[in-house]
Motif scaffolding. Sequence first.
Motif, PDB file in Angstrom:
ATOM      1  N   LEU A  67       0.848  -1.193   0.000  1.00 20.29           N
ATOM      2  CA  LEU A  67       0.000   0.000   0.000  1.00 20.29           C
ATOM      3  C   LEU A  67       0.885   1.246   0.000  1.00 20.29           C
ATOM      4  O   LEU A  67       2.003   1.239   0.517  1.00 20.29           O
ATOM      5  N   THR A  68       0.362   2.317  -0.546  1.00 19.85           N
ATOM      6  CA  THR A  68       1.112   3.569  -0.603  1.00 19.85           C
ATOM      7  C   THR A  68       1.095   4.254   0.760  1.00 19.85           C
ATOM      8  O   THR A  68       0.040   4.387   1.381  1.00 19.85           O
ATOM      9  N   ARG A 128      -2.015   4.512   5.124  1.00 26.41           N
ATOM     10  CA  ARG A 128      -1.689   3.764   3.918  1.00 26.41           C
ATOM     11  C   ARG A 128      -2.942   3.682   3.062  1.00 26.41           C
ATOM     12  O   ARG A 128      -4.058   3.628   3.576  1.00 26.41           O
ATOM     13  N   GLU A 129      -2.760   3.610   1.740  1.00 20.49           N
ATOM     14  CA  GLU A 129      -3.888   3.636   0.812  1.00 20.49           C
ATOM     15  C   GLU A 129      -3.610   2.731  -0.373  1.00 20.49           C
ATOM     16  O   GLU A 129      -2.449   2.509  -0.746  1.00 20.49           O
ATOM     17  N   SER A 130      -4.667   2.191  -0.974  1.00 21.39           N
ATOM     18  CA  SER A 130      -4.522   1.380  -2.175  1.00 21.39           C
ATOM     19  C   SER A 130      -3.691   2.135  -3.206  1.00 21.39           C
ATOM     20  O   SER A 130      -3.989   3.301  -3.501  1.00 21.39           O
ATOM     21  N   GLU A 158      -3.947  -5.759   2.545  1.00 21.72           N
ATOM     22  CA  GLU A 158      -3.332  -5.923   1.227  1.00 21.72           C
ATOM     23  C   GLU A 158      -4.113  -6.902   0.362  1.00 21.72           C
ATOM     24  O   GLU A 158      -4.215  -6.717  -0.854  1.00 21.72           O
ATOM     25  N   ALA A 163      -7.102  -4.978  -1.097  1.00 19.88           N
ATOM     26  CA  ALA A 163      -6.876  -3.655  -1.686  1.00 19.88           C
ATOM     27  C   ALA A 163      -7.187  -3.585  -3.165  1.00 19.88           C
ATOM     28  O   ALA A 163      -7.461  -2.500  -3.696  1.00 19.88           O
ATOM     29  N   THR A 223      -8.843   0.968  -0.261  1.00 20.72           N
ATOM     30  CA  THR A 223      -8.442   0.624   1.098  1.00 20.72           C
ATOM     31  C   THR A 223      -7.650   1.735   1.766  1.00 20.72           C
ATOM     32  O   THR A 223      -6.739   2.304   1.168  1.00 20.72           O
ATOM     33  N   TYR A 224      -7.999   2.007   3.029  1.00 19.81           N
ATOM     34  CA  TYR A 224      -7.245   2.922   3.880  1.00 19.81           C
ATOM     35  C   TYR A 224      -6.877   2.195   5.171  1.00 19.81           C
ATOM     36  O   TYR A 224      -7.693   1.463   5.742  1.00 19.81           O
TER      37      TYR A 224
END
Length: 300
Positions: free
Chosen positions: A24-25, A39-41, A69, A72, A77-78
């Motif tokens: 995730l980013t 974190r985000e998709s 994960e 995602a 996703t957060y």
Amino acid sequence: MTSPQSASRPGQPRRLPRKPASGLTEKWTRIDGVDVFYRESPVVPQDPRVMAHIHGFGLSGRYLLPTAERLADEFHTYVPDLPGFGRSGKRKDMLDIPDLAQAAVDFFDDRGVEKATLVGNSMGCPVIVEFAHRYPDRIDRAVLVSPAGGVFNQPLRRAIRQLSADAPREPVRMARVAVPDYVRFGVPSTMRMFRSLTQYPTLQRLLEMRLPTLVVLGQRDPLLPHAHRVDEIASQTDSHVLVVLLEGAAHAINFSHPDQLAHVIRSFMDDKPIENDPLWPGHVRLYEVHRGKNHPPIQG
């Protein structure tokens, strides 16, 4: 509200780990003067449903990543570190369960999210229950994994014994994630947060909820009552609650059994029967504890 920044803290450069903790980013934003890490998709799915994962007591969202994960690609996703936890900044006033629910709403407002499914573990579950109580129009569905708090975890010495019993039942690598988070959270915050967690009326609020709710319990979890007691409690509700027991799991199911949990969540979100996978290890199976009449049964 500010735009997210993937490599630095808002207003001040901040070094991220050389190797990100997940696919995730990793991003920062600033909400009400507090730096919030999340974190985000990395790629938003087409026509996505939003899903946010809410961490437990003293921890960051890092241990939720194995399950997050796996979902995602299907859900936007957060995984935030709520204020006062993990890498996010602290607020001057100590957060309690209602404050953390408000912090989650503030995070959604900052990200432009109108409605989401919330997946919580341990303390994250009462945060979600309070979120649903105060903002019912902002939550689509609730997934409560190993909900903690209430009289079963009182007093503190009993909760410490329960945590001590749970530790050897979790994967060894969980300690590498949890210990730094607990140290960072600190003893004073632990005492105050424990008081808020155990005094929060989780059961009352849960029985008042009127949205599709999935409760996932670990068969080896020492922090929760026996499954028959959970069934007794769940039977006091109408048809909105589905309770599933995961054999072989303890408390941190999001970390220890991500494949099985993601499978259960995916089936729940699509209103499909929850089936055991024959490829799972022999000691890992799903069992229905309680099912409202509108939920398809477990098969296999």
